[in-house]
Design a protein around this motif. Sequence first.
Motif, short mmCIF file in Angstrom:
data_model
loop_
_atom_site.label_atom_id
_atom_site.label_comp_id
_atom_site.label_asym_id
_atom_site.label_seq_id
_atom_site.Cartn_x
_atom_site.Cartn_y
_atom_site.Cartn_z
N PRO A 179 17.80 -12.06 41.17
CA PRO A 179 18.41 -10.79 40.76
C PRO A 179 19.13 -10.86 39.41
CG PRO A 179 18.80 -11.20 43.09
CD PRO A 179 18.21 -12.45 42.53
N SER A 181 19.98 -9.18 51.27
CA SER A 181 19.48 -8.91 49.92
C SER A 181 17.97 -9.10 49.82
CB SER A 181 20.18 -9.81 48.90
OG SER A 181 19.89 -11.17 49.16
N TYR A 219 17.99 -8.75 36.17
CA TYR A 219 18.94 -7.83 35.52
C TYR A 219 19.04 -8.13 34.03
CZ TYR A 219 23.34 -6.09 33.73
OH TYR A 219 24.29 -5.51 32.93
N THR A 268 19.36 -14.36 46.47
CA THR A 268 20.50 -13.45 46.35
C THR A 268 21.13 -13.51 44.96
OG1 THR A 268 20.96 -13.67 48.71
CG2 THR A 268 22.75 -12.84 47.34
#
Length: 355
Positions: A300, A129, A304, A296
Motif C-alpha cells: 500500500p 486490509s 500510494y 498491510t
Amino acid sequence: GVTIGYTITTAISMGCRAIGRSNCFHRNGHNAACEASNTTDMIIFAAIQILLSQLPNFHKIWWLSIVAAVMSLAYSSIGLGLSIAKIAGGVHSKTTLTGVTVGVDVSASEKIWRTFQSLGDIAFAYSYSNVLIEIQDTLRSSPAENTVMKKASLIGVSTTTTFYMLCGVLGYAAFGSSAPGNFLTGFGFYEPFWLVDIGNVCIVVHLVGAYQVFCQPIYQFVEGCARSRWPDSAFLHAERVLRLPAVLGGGEFPVSPFRLVWRTAYVVLTAVVAMLFPFFNDFLGLIGAVSFWPLTVYFPVEMYMAQAKVRRFSPTWTWMNVLSVACLVVSVLAAAGSVQGLIKDVAGYKPFKVS
C-alpha cells in the motif's frame, strides 16, 4: 493463512469444544475433566464452507458480512460484560504493569519470545486490509467508491480498535497473568454458562461469514487465471444452472464443475492444516507476522507513493520508508516469536488427539 486461522478459531468455539465443555463444567464442577476434540468441529465447519463456497462471487455474500459484523459486536460485548462483572465481583487477579514476572512466572528468554509472539497476534488484526480492494469493488460509483471506503474504513477501524483495546485491558484486569488466549473459550468464565454459550455461537457464525469474505477473492483470482490460461477448456468454462426447490427459496443457482472441485479442495486443505496445527495464539501470530508487513504496509505504501508521484528523499518519502522499515522489523520479530512457540507446541503434540 487467514482462512486456516479462522478454521482453528471456529473449532475452538464450536459445540464439541467450547460449548460442550462449558455445559460439562456447569454440570460437573469447574475441576471436572471435560475433554473434547477439535477435529469433529473442524470437519463440520469445513462442510459448511464447502457449501457456501459454491456462491459464484463476492457480490453474492454481502448479507453474510452484515451477519458477521453483528455477531462480532455481540460476542465482544458479552466478553466485555463478563470481564466487568468478574472485576466488580472483587476477585483480584495478579496483574503487573509489565505482565508476567521473570523468574517467577517465566524465564527471561521465554518472556522475550512471548512478547515477540504477541506482536504477531496484534498484527493479525490488520488482516482486514487484504480484502479492502475487493470490498471497494462491490460499491456503486455514486458517491465515489474511495470516498465511501475512507469513511467505512475510519468507522470500522475505530470500532474494532475500541473493542480490541477494551477486551485486552479488561480481560487482563479480570484474569491477570493467567489470562487465556481466547477468554470466551479459555474458561476463566464458567457462569452464566448459557451466556458463554451464546458468545461462542456468535463467534462461530461470525467466522463462518468471515471465512468467505477472505477466500472469495482467492477463488476468483485463481479461477480467472486458469480460464485465461486455458480458454478452450470445457471443464473450466462449463456452467450449469440448478433450479432450487421452493422450500429453499426457489430461483436459479449457477453450478460449475471447476468451481466445485477447486473450491472444495481449497476448503479441505485449510481444514487439514488446521487439524495438524490447532495452536490458537502461535498460529495466528505467525499468520499476522507473515502478512502484516507486505500486505498491510509495504505494497500500500509503495502504491500510494507511485500514484501520488512522491519525490525520492522528500520528507514524505523518507517518513513513509521509515514506517515501512519499522513495520518490517515488527513482522520479523513477531514471526520469530511465533515460530518458537509453534516449535514448542509441536514438540509434545499428537495430531487429532482429544484435548
